[in-house]
Design an enzyme around this catalytic site. Sequence first.
Site, PDB file in Angstrom:
ATOM      1  CD  GLU A 184      -3.071  -0.163   0.453  1.00  0.00           C
ATOM      2  OE1 GLU A 184      -3.259   0.106  -0.980  1.00  0.00           O
ATOM      3  OE2 GLU A 184      -4.169   0.522   1.172  1.00  0.00           O
ATOM      4  CB  THR A 217      -4.670   7.635  -1.246  1.00  0.00           C
ATOM      5  OG1 THR A 217      -5.932   6.954  -1.697  1.00  0.00           O
ATOM      6  CG2 THR A 217      -4.499   7.414   0.021  1.00  0.00           C
TER       7      THR A 217
HETATM    8  N1  HSE Z   1      -6.719   5.745   5.731  1.00  0.00           N
HETATM    9  C1  HSE Z   1      -6.948   6.528   4.456  1.00  0.00           C
HETATM   10  C2  HSE Z   1      -6.739   7.739   4.018  1.00  0.00           C
HETATM   11  C3  HSE Z   1      -7.303   5.198   3.505  1.00  0.00           C
HETATM   12  O1  HSE Z   1      -8.004   7.951   4.038  1.00  0.00           O
HETATM   13  O2  HSE Z   1      -6.208   8.039   3.859  1.00  0.00           O
HETATM   14  C4  HSE Z   1      -6.510   5.569   2.495  1.00  0.00           C
HETATM   15  O3  HSE Z   1      -6.006   4.141   2.326  1.00  0.00           O
END
Ligand code: HSE
Length: 293
Positions: free
Chosen positions: A120, A168
């Site tokens: 990730e 993201t």
């Molecule tokens: N927790 C992460 C965010 C999830 O909100 O950026 C997305 O990968």
Amino acid sequence: MLTVRAPATSANLGSGFDVFGVALGTPADVVRVERAPETRITVTGAGSQYIPEDPEQNTVGAVADALDAPAHIKIDKGIRPSSGLGSSAASAAAAAVGLNALYDRGLSREELVPIAAEGEALVSGEAHADNVAPSILGGFTVATDDGVTQVDTSIPVVACLPETTVSTRDAREVVPDSATLEDVVDTVGSAATLTVGMTRNDPELVGRGMEDAIVTPERTALIDGYDRVREAALEVGATGVTVSGAGPGVLAVCHDDDQREIAGAMIDAFDDVGIESRAYQTHVGDGAQLFRD
Ligand code: HSE
């Protein structure tokens, strides 16, 4: 050859930024792995044209490296990338579960979570486990630096996915560096309420516990139509609505009987601002499933 179905996930749930996540019954990625002298990746399915097949640039390549498990890896995407439904995490989770079995590495599901999270990191720039943990373990997960806690639950949800994308990386840039004590206290209260709701399988508590005063308000500005969609879902019975992961997906928690009407209301609300969308009426569900051919 082994096949793994790894589910979409919804991370954050409002009050649990970078910590909470749930596995969704649908959609899912299907990944097939076969031993090979070196890793080769092929990608088909939803949004596959946007996903690099170079193992150096694909989340599953990093997972194969971490497990020292070279393979021919075929990814069939059921989860569109940049949707907020943990698309890259599902592929990483599937690869971790599949390669661990293919090479008899003997790691537990919990031990596979940080390995999939490394994959990730390639996509988001940071190795957080809030999507990979539920995709591997199922149910509701709390992922912290100290490890993962998991609860099985079957809360009904509607995940509405507009035909827009939010990366993201962009969504992380708007996250504030600090928060007031008042906002922290409110958000901790929500997170605790949500956690109790998950253990009781109670959509009212879970919905109420998604309120977040810190991160979500900054992110909703990146999603055209968000306020309208949220209001529409709440009006027809959603117990809580928030951004799914980094967006643009929107997650509504509800009772079973209200799912269909909520899905329709969310699609109509996106349509009102000129955006097509689709809604998954599903439940919090199982983690990755392994099939031996
Ligand atoms: N927790 C992460 C965010 C999830 O909100 O950026 C997305 O990968």
